[in-house]
Enzyme design. Sequence first.
Site, mmCIF file in Angstrom:
data_model
loop_
_atom_site.group_PDB
_atom_site.id
_atom_site.type_symbol
_atom_site.label_atom_id
_atom_site.label_comp_id
_atom_site.label_asym_id
_atom_site.label_seq_id
_atom_site.Cartn_x
_atom_site.Cartn_y
_atom_site.Cartn_z
ATOM 1 N N GLY A 149 -12.314 2.228 4.902
ATOM 2 C CA GLY A 149 -11.326 3.280 4.715
ATOM 3 C C GLY A 149 -12.003 4.633 4.811
ATOM 4 C CE1 TYR A 207 -3.203 -2.835 0.169
ATOM 5 C CE2 TYR A 207 -3.757 -2.208 2.398
ATOM 6 C CZ TYR A 207 -3.958 -3.014 1.301
ATOM 7 O OH TYR A 207 -4.929 -3.985 1.344
ATOM 8 C CD GLN A 246 -7.976 -7.898 4.268
ATOM 9 O OE1 GLN A 246 -7.725 -7.028 3.448
ATOM 10 N NE2 GLN A 246 -7.335 -7.996 5.425
ATOM 11 N N PRO A 278 -16.816 -3.241 1.709
ATOM 12 C CG PRO A 278 -17.124 -2.506 3.897
ATOM 13 C CD PRO A 278 -16.052 -2.842 2.901
#
Length: 343
Positions: free
Chosen positions: A285, A53, A178, A208
Amino acid sequence: MDYRRLGAGGLTVSAITYGNWLTHSSEAAENARRCVAAALDEGITTFDTADVYGSPDYGAAERVLGAALSGVRRGSVEILTKVCLPSGPGPNDRGLSRKHIMESCHTSLRNLGTDYVDLYQAHRYDDETPLEETMTAFADLVRQGKVLYLGVSEWRPAQIEAAAALAAELGVSLVSNQPQYSMLWRVIEKEVLPTSERLGLAQIVFSPVAQGTLTGKYLPQGKAPEQSRATDARGSRFVGRYLGDSVLSAVQRLRPVADEAGLTLAQLAVAWVLQNPGVSSAIVGASRPEQLRENTAAAGRKLDPDVMARIDAAFVDDVHGDLVERDPAKIATPFDVMPAWKS
């Protein structure tokens, strides 16, 4: 905040995990600090990142998260990171070889400013490395005290089953998967969820709200809002596949459902994934603290069967039929080659 056990292990995580995939970079460090502070204020204890990331500034997201958590009592939070995807230019800067796992873990610990990570996850499956080599390297990190628990991300059922068998043989805890999971993307339901449940693995789900689609901010035949993920060169690769008018119209059909439940559309989406008993936590996030506060309010909200049925009904139309992606073959397909559907 709601707190849940992570699979069959003893680790407890917050039902909302704060993730920093597209939101933390060296340039956004101060804003990241505010978002992490808001997460802690809301009772979030679980923070997810990865060595890749922040690319091409590899490790930037880990460094920003580590700095934001500096001064927080280490035992009060759970720090999750991952290894596998390319995290540098070299041929060994990727995959699940012993060399890359060991080197990446040590780099992640330095980036995060910690002696250990609570959960170390294989970011994808590596077809080019023997699984025995991968799991032995992970087990060694556990025995060294640098990793407490092990997880995988976007693995297929047979891969999860083989890894769980090796973990048991090596005496270490494989506790989680995950995957991507949302009202629109349900590919884990047919095979991954029952396999995981049988093996004692929980799901820590990402996306989500389907890259923001399920917030309702993208309107059919409308222009994407300024500074939204759809207008960002990087983010548009991921959200773009959801932006067909039929899907966006279906999302708008959820508005009265959310209103009657006393939730925003984003809260409804997060509450929906948390309703699944196989899901321990949903990764959220945020580019602004208020986004985080909104989504966190979904923790602990229960949706009754009528609401769940109305959600399912919203994603069916007379032209395209079922608008939800359910094909298990789509697991671990690279995002940048996923086609849009139901346009």
